[in-house]
Design an enzyme around this catalytic site. Structure first.
Site, PDB file in Angstrom:
ATOM      1  N   TYR A 155      -0.476   2.669   0.981  1.00 30.14           N
ATOM      2  CA  TYR A 155      -0.179   3.533   2.138  1.00 30.14           C
ATOM      3  C   TYR A 155       0.599   4.768   1.696  1.00 30.14           C
ATOM      4  O   TYR A 155       1.646   4.652   1.094  1.00 30.14           O
ATOM      5  CB  TYR A 155       0.659   2.782   3.171  1.00 30.14           C
ATOM      6  CG  TYR A 155      -0.027   1.649   3.881  1.00 30.14           C
ATOM      7  CD1 TYR A 155      -1.413   1.533   3.914  1.00 30.14           C
ATOM      8  CD2 TYR A 155       0.721   0.668   4.526  1.00 30.14           C
ATOM      9  CE1 TYR A 155      -2.020   0.475   4.578  1.00 30.14           C
ATOM     10  CE2 TYR A 155       0.111  -0.381   5.200  1.00 30.14           C
ATOM     11  CZ  TYR A 155      -1.251  -0.481   5.215  1.00 30.14           C
ATOM     12  OH  TYR A 155      -1.867  -1.521   5.874  1.00 30.14           O
ATOM     13  N   HIS A 197      -5.489  -7.598   0.189  1.00 31.41           N
ATOM     14  CA  HIS A 197      -5.691  -6.610   1.252  1.00 31.41           C
ATOM     15  C   HIS A 197      -7.113  -6.581   1.803  1.00 31.41           C
ATOM     16  O   HIS A 197      -7.312  -6.592   3.018  1.00 31.41           O
ATOM     17  CB  HIS A 197      -5.315  -5.226   0.731  1.00 31.41           C
ATOM     18  CG  HIS A 197      -5.028  -4.221   1.803  1.00 31.41           C
ATOM     19  ND1 HIS A 197      -4.321  -3.064   1.570  1.00 31.41           N
ATOM     20  CD2 HIS A 197      -5.344  -4.191   3.118  1.00 31.41           C
ATOM     21  CE1 HIS A 197      -4.209  -2.377   2.703  1.00 31.41           C
ATOM     22  NE2 HIS A 197      -4.832  -3.035   3.647  1.00 31.41           N
TER      23      HIS A 197
END
Length: 323
Positions: free
Chosen positions: A51, A130
């Site tokens: 991110y 993820h």
């Protein structure tokens, strides 16, 4: 604040998403939001090692780096559980998810070490795989995460955005090898349900399906509990903001029926649509921990107030039955 347990550890029933913190949400605002969340009793924060690589100038790691600095400056230790994820960071600058690192044993070990360094912790509270990595056998990935748990650098292993059959293979692999299994699952989920034959606009999202919910219930009945965490529970503002229309996958008659039920319960309870959605999720069967992303104190306060909203059994049943 409501509380729940994630495999024996008490956490707030609302999780704060830190995806934009330290990048598109500036440092001062990010710190203020985290401080407000903790002051209100929040103890569960979510991030990832990628991110936000997709924003202009973003390299990934901005969120983890910011959270590590916030932890040091505030003296935060084990009272706040920080979950992070590995596997989706692009290997080529400027590339997208098509160039993700994946979930090989080497990548998992290296990425986890980097996350620990950025967050400034000896052990990661919760580490997710993820996204699916079709090029790596599930058995290899499970082994890599299990090794981190065994050595004490990861406390809990989770999986995000994987198909149900991969979850079952991961469970079976762990059981066969006497290894820790993934016990936390993170998927997209909200009160409104999309058509499963229509793609979501975000290619990185995988929606929680009825099949997966059935898997979790069946596993729970066998004594293998899973904690469910739901991202995008408020559909990026679409419940309340005219400038954020619902995407195509939600364009079906069931949406109209559910919005009518939602508005009815909101009026009865004196709450906002968003608050009713969050309360419905927190009372869900199986239980779901909503993961909210906010950029203002007002948005955060609205979400925090939802933890005090008690829907009646009739209201929850009415919302669930609408279709």
């Amino acid at each position: 604040m409501r509380y729940t347990t994630v495999n024996g550890r008490t956490v707030s029933a609302l999780c704060l998403g830190a995806m934009k913190f330290g990048s598109t949400t500036d440092a001062a605002t990010s710190a203020a939001l985290l401080d407000r969340f903790v002051e209100a009793g929040g103890t569960f924060v979510d991030t990832a090692d990628c991110y936000q690589f997709w924003v202009e100038g973003g390299q990934g790691h901005e969120s983890e780096t910011f959270l590590g600095r916030w932890r040091r400056e505030r003296g935060v230790t084990d009272e706040v559980v920080i979950a992070t994820k590995v596997g989706a960071q692009p290997t080529v600058p400027g590339a997208g998810l098509e160039a993700q690192e994946g979930l090989s044993a080497e990548v998992v070990a290296t990425a986890a070490e980097r996350s620990r360094e950025r967050l400034g912790v000896d052990a990661l509270d919760l580490l997710y795989a993820h996204r699916e990595d079709p090029g790596t056998p599930v058995e290899e990935t499970v082994g890599a995460f299990a090794e981190l748990v065994a050595e004490g650098t990861v406390r809990e292993f989770g999986i995000s955005n994987h198909s149900t059959w991969r979850l079952e293979r991961a469970r079976a692999t762990a059981q066969a090898g006497g290894r820790p299994r993934p016990r936390v699952l993170q998927y997209r989920y909200s009160y409104l349900q999309p058509r499963h034959d229509a793609p979501l606009e975000s290619t990185g999202h995988r929606h929680l399906t009825p099949e997966l919910l059935d898997f979790v219930r069946a596993e729970g009945a066998q004594g293998r509990e899973y904690a469910l965490v739901a991202y995008t529970p408020l559909l990026t503002g679409a419940y309340t903001r005219p400038d954020r229309p619902l995407e195509y996958a939600y364009d079906h008659p069931g949406t109209t029926a559910r919005l009518a039920a939602l508005d009815g319960v909101a009026e009865e309870s004196g709450a906002t649509r968003n608050q009713v959605v969050l309360a419905w999720l927190m009372d869900h069967d199986p239980q779901i921990i909503p993961l909210v992303g906010v950029s203002t104190t007002a948005q955060l306060d609205e979400a925090l107030e939802a933890t005090d909203l008690a829907l009646t059994a009739e209201q929850h049943a009415r919302l669930t039955a609408a279709h």
